[in-house]
Structure formats: C-alpha cells, structure tokens
Write a protein that holds these residues in place. Sequence first.
Motif: not given
Length: 309
Positions: A258-282
């Motif tokens: 999404s970032i590479m093709i659509l050019g979406e801009d992720f904030t640092l807070m959103m990135f941390l949220g994704c990282l935390v959710i990924f840890m929860g999934i694992l």
Amino acid sequence: MEKIKKQALFADLGLVAVAFVWGSGFVASKNALDSMSPMMLMTVRFAVASLLSGFIFRKNLKNLSKDTIKAGCVIGFFLFTAFAAQMIGLQYMLAGKQAFLTATNVIMVPFIYWAVKKHRPDQYNFVAAFIMLLGLALLTIDFSVGFSFNPGDALTLLCALLYACHIVVVGIYSKEHDPFALTVIQLGFAAIVSLAYVLLTGEFTLAIPIPGLINGLYLGIFCTFLAFLGQTVAQKYTNSTHAAIILSLEAVFGSLLSIMILGEDFTLMMFLGCLVIFMGILTAETKWSFLKTAFLKTKQDTPEKITEI
C-alpha cells in the motif's frame, strides 16, 4: 529425508506466495473501487472464483446432501457479510491500515469458539487480546485531535469479527462435509447474493473500465481461488503453527504494498500500532512455540559442545 525437506521448502514458499497475494488484494481492491461500487466488485470477484472452483471441483458436487448445501450457505453468509463490510469500509481508510485491522480476526477466533463450543481459550489468547486492544488504539485513534474512530475502522473490525465467525463455522462443518464442496457452495452463495444486491439496487453494470476489470479478475482468480488452493496444498506438508506464522505476513505485505504502490503515508503511531497487532497475532497463533523449541534445542546442544572442549 531429502524429499521431505524439499516438500517443506516448497510448502513454505507456497505459503509466502499466498500471504503476498492476499496482501496485494488490499491494493487491488482499493484500485478497483475507483471503477465500481463495493458490491459490484464483490460480484465480479466471487463470480470468477465460484465458476473456477465449480469447474475444478465439479466431481465433489455430485450427490450433494441438503445438509452439505445448508452448511455451505451458512459459511457463505459469513463470507459474504465479512467481505461486504471490508469493501465498504475500504472506501474510508488506508488499504495498509485495513490489512492489519482485518488480521485481528485470528485473535477473535478462540473467543467465538469459546462462546459456541464452551472451550475456554488459554492464557496466550487472553494476552493476545490485550495486545490487540493496545495495537488497535495506536492504529485507529488520532491522538492529535482526541478520540477519533471513523466508519472505515468500525466496518473493518466488523469484517474481522465476521471473518472470525467464518473460520469457526468452517472448522465445525468441514469435519462433517467435503471441504471442497463447501468451498464451491460458499463462493457460489456469495456470488449469487452479491449479484442479487447489485441488480436490485441498480448498481449492476457491464461498463467497467479496463483497470477496474483487471483488478476484479485478479481478486477473483489469484486472491480468492488460487490462494485458497495454494494454502490447501501447502498445508499438507507443514504444521498449522508454522503455516500461521507465514500467513500472518499477509498484513505486513498489505501495508508495504500500500505504501509502495498507492503511496499511502503511515504515521509513526500507526506503524507502532501495526507492530503491536502483529505481535498479538503471533502470540495467538503460535504461542511462541518456535522460541521454546529453539531454546530446548540450544539447551540439548550445550553439553555436547562442552564435552568437545
């Protein structure tokens, strides 16, 4: 032994490919929505997937019982409603953000199964649920303006809940019925209901721009039919925990693409949220068993190294 290792390697590569294709589906969906309505996109996607699966697995459709048809329709209902919520929600949010929110379904599954089968989740599931809530807060709340929860966030979480229900009913019915027959029926159900909706609302159209049609066909052929088939074949040669780790990369691929093709801009807070959710999934999917295995292997190898010295 060499043959088994090769099969395991190809299985891993196949699962990575499936995760990548599923992740790319968020980008394809976002692009396709520029050319057609969410329900028209679902009609194209599920019509293509159901026709292909019906042709490939036509032998499995002989002598279908009423119970199998009913089970397939129940599964199809949850599949249809989950994707409807996802496609409508995608109009209001970033595709990469939705990839991670949708992935929270794996954390919800044990609790839905608990409600249905009275089988209490273990401590890892409760920890994963807490981690997920923290990740959701970081990913969805705009702290610069106070509490902000948009319709896309709500619809995507509803999608995750419905898809978790879909996983539970598939697990229940697949033990009693032919899984390939159930797959064809559920895809057919989703296609028919989607078509009925666009016909009744006047959204049906054959005048779909080429880019939208290409994205719709990609979703139907690759992200729905071939991805399911690839997952089914690959999981014959690996265990479910290992497969879960690889398939959870879907959210990562979805965000990166999404970032590479659509050019979406992720904030640092959103990135941390994704990282935390990924840890929860694992945590929910693997219970960190791969770390335990690595620790035990290291412990067993240590005495031998000391002896050699």
